[in-house]
Motif scaffolding. Structure first.
Motif, PDB file in Angstrom:
ATOM      1  N   ALA A   1      38.282  52.979  42.064  1.00 27.16           N
ATOM      2  CA  ALA A   1      37.694  53.768  40.972  1.00 27.16           C
ATOM      3  C   ALA A   1      37.439  55.198  41.406  1.00 27.16           C
ATOM      4  O   ALA A   1      36.577  55.877  40.858  1.00 27.16           O
ATOM      5  CB  ALA A   1      36.386  53.125  40.491  1.00 27.16           C
ATOM      6  N   SER A   2      38.215  55.701  42.389  1.00 26.83           N
ATOM      7  CA  SER A   2      37.994  57.062  42.882  1.00 26.83           C
ATOM      8  C   SER A   2      38.578  58.122  41.968  1.00 26.83           C
ATOM      9  O   SER A   2      38.233  59.291  42.076  1.00 26.83           O
ATOM     10  CB  SER A   2      38.603  57.199  44.282  1.00 26.83           C
ATOM     11  OG  SER A   2      39.994  56.945  44.243  1.00 26.83           O
ATOM     12  N   THR A   3      39.507  57.739  41.056  1.00 28.99           N
ATOM     13  CA  THR A   3      40.112  58.701  40.130  1.00 28.99           C
ATOM     14  C   THR A   3      39.675  58.384  38.705  1.00 28.99           C
ATOM     15  O   THR A   3      38.815  57.530  38.473  1.00 28.99           O
ATOM     16  CB  THR A   3      41.641  58.646  40.252  1.00 28.99           C
ATOM     17  OG1 THR A   3      42.093  57.326  39.962  1.00 28.99           O
ATOM     18  CG2 THR A   3      42.081  59.012  41.664  1.00 28.99           C
ATOM     19  N   GLY A   4      40.275  59.062  37.730  1.00 27.64           N
ATOM     20  CA  GLY A   4      39.904  58.837  36.337  1.00 27.64           C
ATOM     21  C   GLY A   4      40.224  57.429  35.882  1.00 27.64           C
ATOM     22  O   GLY A   4      39.391  56.740  35.287  1.00 27.64           O
ATOM     23  N   ALA A   5      41.451  56.946  36.157  1.00 27.88           N
ATOM     24  CA  ALA A   5      41.833  55.588  35.798  1.00 27.88           C
ATOM     25  C   ALA A   5      41.538  54.650  36.967  1.00 27.88           C
ATOM     26  O   ALA A   5      41.563  55.045  38.136  1.00 27.88           O
ATOM     27  CB  ALA A   5      43.312  55.532  35.436  1.00 27.88           C
ATOM     28  N   VAL A   6      41.253  53.376  36.657  1.00 24.63           N
ATOM     29  CA  VAL A   6      40.940  52.374  37.676  1.00 24.63           C
ATOM     30  C   VAL A   6      42.226  51.651  38.048  1.00 24.63           C
ATOM     31  O   VAL A   6      42.956  51.159  37.181  1.00 24.63           O
ATOM     32  CB  VAL A   6      39.885  51.384  37.156  1.00 24.63           C
ATOM     33  CG1 VAL A   6      39.605  50.307  38.194  1.00 24.63           C
ATOM     34  CG2 VAL A   6      38.602  52.111  36.799  1.00 24.63           C
ATOM     35  N   LEU A   7      42.534  51.590  39.354  1.00 26.91           N
ATOM     36  CA  LEU A   7      43.699  50.873  39.863  1.00 26.91           C
ATOM     37  C   LEU A   7      43.258  49.484  40.304  1.00 26.91           C
ATOM     38  O   LEU A   7      42.220  49.330  40.960  1.00 26.91           O
ATOM     39  CB  LEU A   7      44.342  51.625  41.021  1.00 26.91           C
ATOM     40  CG  LEU A   7      44.817  53.047  40.715  1.00 26.91           C
ATOM     41  CD1 LEU A   7      45.414  53.682  41.968  1.00 26.91           C
ATOM     42  CD2 LEU A   7      45.830  53.045  39.583  1.00 26.91           C
ATOM     43  N   LEU A   8      44.052  48.461  39.984  1.00 20.34           N
ATOM     44  CA  LEU A   8      43.688  47.067  40.275  1.00 20.34           C
ATOM     45  C   LEU A   8      44.916  46.348  40.795  1.00 20.34           C
ATOM     46  O   LEU A   8      46.011  46.458  40.226  1.00 20.34           O
ATOM     47  CB  LEU A   8      43.159  46.376  39.016  1.00 20.34           C
ATOM     48  CG  LEU A   8      42.766  44.905  39.137  1.00 20.34           C
ATOM     49  CD1 LEU A   8      41.599  44.744  40.101  1.00 20.34           C
ATOM     50  CD2 LEU A   8      42.417  44.322  37.780  1.00 20.34           C
ATOM     51  N   ALA A   9      44.745  45.581  41.899  1.00 16.55           N
ATOM     52  CA  ALA A   9      45.807  44.760  42.471  1.00 16.55           C
ATOM     53  C   ALA A   9      45.220  43.392  42.792  1.00 16.55           C
ATOM     54  O   ALA A   9      44.145  43.302  43.403  1.00 16.55           O
ATOM     55  CB  ALA A   9      46.392  45.407  43.721  1.00 16.55           C
ATOM     56  N   VAL A  10      45.928  42.320  42.405  1.00 13.22           N
ATOM     57  CA  VAL A  10      45.456  40.942  42.578  1.00 13.22           C
ATOM     58  C   VAL A  10      46.583  40.126  43.193  1.00 13.22           C
ATOM     59  O   VAL A  10      47.748  40.236  42.778  1.00 13.22           O
ATOM     60  CB  VAL A  10      45.012  40.331  41.232  1.00 13.22           C
ATOM     61  CG1 VAL A  10      44.524  38.899  41.426  1.00 13.22           C
ATOM     62  CG2 VAL A  10      43.920  41.176  40.595  1.00 13.22           C
ATOM     63  N   ARG A  11      46.216  39.238  44.180  1.00 16.25           N
ATOM     64  CA  ARG A  11      47.208  38.390  44.849  1.00 16.25           C
ATOM     65  C   ARG A  11      46.625  37.004  45.076  1.00 16.25           C
ATOM     66  O   ARG A  11      45.430  36.852  45.360  1.00 16.25           O
ATOM     67  CB  ARG A  11      47.645  38.998  46.175  1.00 16.25           C
ATOM     68  CG  ARG A  11      48.484  38.050  47.045  1.00 16.25           C
ATOM     69  CD  ARG A  11      48.900  38.672  48.349  1.00 16.25           C
ATOM     70  NE  ARG A  11      49.411  37.693  49.293  1.00 16.25           N
ATOM     71  CZ  ARG A  11      50.641  37.184  49.269  1.00 16.25           C
ATOM     72  NH1 ARG A  11      51.477  37.580  48.322  1.00 16.25           N
ATOM     73  NH2 ARG A  11      51.034  36.291  50.154  1.00 16.25           N
TER      74      ARG A  11
END
Length: 389
Positions: free
Chosen positions: A66-76
């Motif tokens: 959540a360091s930028t405007g959009a939230v990046l998410l990765a799931v494994r």
């Protein structure tokens, strides 16, 4: 730094740092310390650290940035994530995927990693703890920013009276009113004719002339200039008077109407613009990838690793030793040149220009190459720059 003794180890470990959080099924303490350094660095670096021992030995995880405007998410693997957007809940899972699922959340309100059934939560800014899950909220991020950015106190304007302070006392000479009245009643004498004005020192004595003398009259016609005898070689070059044209024409000037008409330029004479060079790369496995758009090459490439390359396309390339980084290099065409950038790969990148010895690229530094250049990613995985078509 404090060393906390863990009484009972759970299934999941939470690694947090730098507005990023990782929920990972990892028990090794040294491995968790390495993951903490990667989480502090960035999203792509954390994914590289997770798959550093190979994809088959990569544990289940859920990574949030959540360091930028959009939230990046990765799931494994068996890890799960629950996303709340505009009051709607949706789950992100990767149980049926061999690698992981990666997505970008633009309007997420809350994101829950792992088990979201717990009713009591504790805050965590940075560190490694054992937990069943974690929750991220967009509202808490907005409050944190508002608390850290504070306006400077406003200074009130001083509107009180200002006393003038003089460096030295000034002496004032007062003239009696009777003296001023006497001076006003006396007639002012006209200056004498012999006196000079205040500008005489610049131009000399001022001359007083009458209007008649100062009047401007037209000058008398000047006398006709004396005749000049020219040499014969000059006078003989002029045509005789009988052969001259009427007016001021001297008989020697060529008129524009006497010249032949100029033909318009033919279309064949207009140079055509050179065609733009198009490029492609030939992969070591026989595939040929055009460079009409930038490409990111690696074992499991992600275009989010290079946010500056808009419209980039991932190209997967593997080797027998499996020592190629997830996102190894980026190849892009800029003008009439091909530019290669090593994306901080683990084993580095070599380029072999035609007729030269191999050179190792500096990580993150764009390098221009020419046709015929071989880009070596290691273990026989190469890309050769060619002309498209």
């Amino acid at each position: 730094m404090f060393e906390v003794q863990q009484a009972a180890a759970g299934e999941w470990a939470v690694v947090a740092g730098g507005a990023r959080a990782l929920l990972v099924a990892e028990q090794d303490a040294a491995r968790l310390r390495d993951l903490l350094d990667a989480v502090r660095t960035g999203f792509a670096e954390t994914l590289d650290a997770l798959v550093a021992r190979g994809l088959s030995r990569t544990p289940s995880f859920a990574l949030l940035d959540a360091s930028t405007g959009a939230v990046l998410l990765a799931v494994r693997g068996t890890a799960t994530a629950s996303v709340s957007e505009d009051g709607r809940q949706r789950a992100v899972q990767a149980a049926a995927v061999s690698s992981w699922v990666e997505t970008q959340l633009d309007d997420a309100d809350t994101v829950t990693l792992g088990d979201g059934s717990a009713t009591v939560t504790l805050p965590l800014v940075e560190g490694v703890v054992r937990a069943s899950g974690l929750v991220w909220s967009a509202a808490e991020r907005a409050e944190d920013v508002g608390a850290t950015v504070a306006a400077s106190p406003k200074r009130e304007r001083d509107t009180g009276p200002v006393d003038a302070v003089l460096a030295e006392p000034v002496e004032v000479t007062r003239v009696p009113e009777a003296t001023l009245a006497a001076l006003a009643s006396e007639p002012v004498a006209a200056p004498a004719a012999s006196e000079t004005s205040g500008y005489d020192h610049l131009f000399g004595a001022t001359l007083v002339r009458s209007v008649e003398e100062a009047a401007v009259r037209p000058e008398e016609d000047e006398a006709a200039p004396a005749r000049i005898d020219l040499p014969g070689f000059i006078t003989d070059s002029f045509p005789p008077v009988s052969g001259r044209l009427e007016g001021d024409h001297d008989g020697l000037t060529v008129m524009s109407g006497d010249l032949p008409r100029r033909l318009p330029a033919t279309p064949e004479a207009t140079p055509s613009a050179p065609e733009r060079q198009e490029f492609a790369v030939l992969l070591s496995d026989g595939r040929r990838e055009p460079l009409s758009v930038p490409i990111v090459v690696g074992r499991a490439p992600s275009v989010t690793a290079v946010p500056s390359l808009r419209g980039a396309r991932p190209v997967t390339l593997t080797s027998a030793e499996d020592d190629i980084s997830r996102s190894h290099v980026a190849v892009v065409v800029e003008g009439d040149s091909v530019v290669v950038t090593d994306l901080h790969s683990r084993n580095g990148t070599l380029v072999v220009l035609p007729g030269t010895s191999p050179q190792k690229l500096r990580s993150g530094e764009p390098t221009t190459v020419v046709l015929g250049t071989v880009i070596d990613l290691g273990s026989g995985a190469t890309l050769t720059v060619e002309a498209a078509g």
